[in-house]
Design an enzyme around this catalytic site. Structure first.
Site, PDB file in Angstrom:
ATOM      1  CB  ALA A  10      25.780  41.952  10.535  1.00  0.00           C
ATOM      2  N   GLY A  11      24.297  40.342   8.162  1.00  0.00           N
ATOM      3  CA  GLY A  11      24.007  38.985   7.722  1.00  0.00           C
ATOM      4  C   GLY A  11      22.859  38.853   6.747  1.00  0.00           C
ATOM      5  CG  ASN A  50      26.557  49.262   3.882  1.00  0.00           C
ATOM      6  OD1 ASN A  50      27.234  50.124   4.437  1.00  0.00           O
ATOM      7  ND2 ASN A  50      26.451  49.262   2.567  1.00  0.00           N
ATOM      8  CE  LYS A 107      26.901  48.897  13.580  1.00  0.00           C
ATOM      9  NZ  LYS A 107      26.743  48.348  12.219  1.00  0.00           N
TER      10      LYS A 107
END
Lengths: 264, 69
Positions: free
Chosen positions: A188-189, A210, A101
């Site tokens: 993300a988010g 995460n 990543k």
């Protein structure tokens, strides 16, 4: 149903990818990862702590590469050069493993991606034989460029890293999905289960998270919720939702055979 | 005995001249651990640890896998 997530030619049953940071200990990390059902998990590469006890278990003993597809990431890198060096170290650490990543950040307050450095790093890494899953902004032009460079998955943010703000611009995600052939994975988010379901209903190939799990009051329970949300959202996408309309002239029950009125 | 100064993960350290990478890794308690090592920006394959001698001014990064997103 044969509905696999295919990344760089390898197929996965789970469309939920999870990070391994911010947990209180390895026991919680392991329990949350197991509850999530994730097969691809991200790890970070950091300097060995010289003062660390040599007997402490390592993350890779808790989450072995034989059981999971480990995805080393470059979180914390602010330049293409640092990101490339980090992933070359990761490849050596993981015995030649090439799926990675890429994440190059722009500033430490927002953690917004620096797409200029990201594009430069992606070019170098692809030329060096890496299979690059790339974290980026939700700019559809940049996403297409990253695909053209040879990235194997495009991973736009839904909102800022660690913000839990959910999917702020579903329209841009749709623009990306219309232009890109490789899997588009929201990274993300996501804050809670409905955010993950919405990403999947939009047609995203997967979701990477995460903090939404590790930052929950009960991370293991939230990991389970995210697993179900991703599955539900994916099924809803495949099922094809009914069109939205302001009102319906078509009730669910039969319009004939209703009993007679006593008023006339 | 001649001494060399190398940077390990950003900290200066003095070592006897002609120390090899494998010896350093052993001193750090990392032998057999999953680590990766970069010397002056270049990866040092684990298979060559015993044959690479450190030089004065070397900059080393020794990394492990940790939890992250």
């Amino acid at each position: 149903m044969n509905d696999k997530l295919i990344i760089a030619g390898k197929s996965y049953n789970s469309r939920l990818l999870v990070g391994t940071g911010k947990y209180k200990d390895f026991t919680e990390t392991k329990a949350a990862v197991e509850a999530s059902g994730a097969e691809i998990i991200t790890i970070a590469i950091r300097r060995s702590n010289i003062g660390q006890s040599p007997n402490e278990p390592s993350l890779l003993e808790i989450l072995p590469p034989s059981k999971y597809t480990l995805l080393p990431n470059t979180a914390g890198c602010y330049s293409a050069e640092d990101a490339v060096r980090t992933l070359r170290l990761a490849r050596e650490l993981l015995d030649g493993h090439s799926l990675v990543k890429l994440e190059v950040l722009g500033d430490p307050q927002s953690l917004y991606p620096n797409v200029i450095e990201t594009i430069a790093a992606a070019k170098t890494l692809v030329a060096d034989g890496f299979q690059v899953m790339v974290y980026t902004s939700d700019d559809p032009i940049v996403a297409k460029q990253l695909e053209d460079i040879g990235c194997v998955a495009i991973m736009p943010l839904a909102s800022l890293i660690g913000s839990g703000m959910g999917i702020l611009n579903p329209w841009n995600l749709q623009l990306i999905m219309e232009r890109v052939q490789v899997p588009v994975i929201v990274d993300a988010g996501v804050g809670t289960a409905s955010d993950a379901a919405i990403a999947m209903e939009l047609g995203c190939a997967g979701v990477l998270m995460n903090t939404a799990i590790a930052g929950a009051q009960q991370p293991v329970l939230m990991a389970s919720a995210m697993k179900q949300a991703v599955e539900a959202g994916r099924s809803a996408f495949l099922a094809g939702r009914m069109p939205k309309k302001l009102y319906s002239a078509s009730p669910s029950s039969p319009t004939v055979g209703i009993i007679g009125s006593t008023r006339s | 005995m001649k001494v060399i100064t190398v940077s390990i993960n950003g900290a200066a350290r003095q070592l006897p001249d002609s120390t090899d990478v494998a010896t350093l890794i052993e001193e750090m308690g990392l032998t057999g651990k999953r680590i990766a090592l970069e010397r002056n920006g270049e990866i040092v394959p684990r298979s060559t640890f015993a044959t690479q001698q450190l030089a004065d001014g070397d900059r080393l990064e020794v990394v492990v896998a940790v939890g992250g997103g």
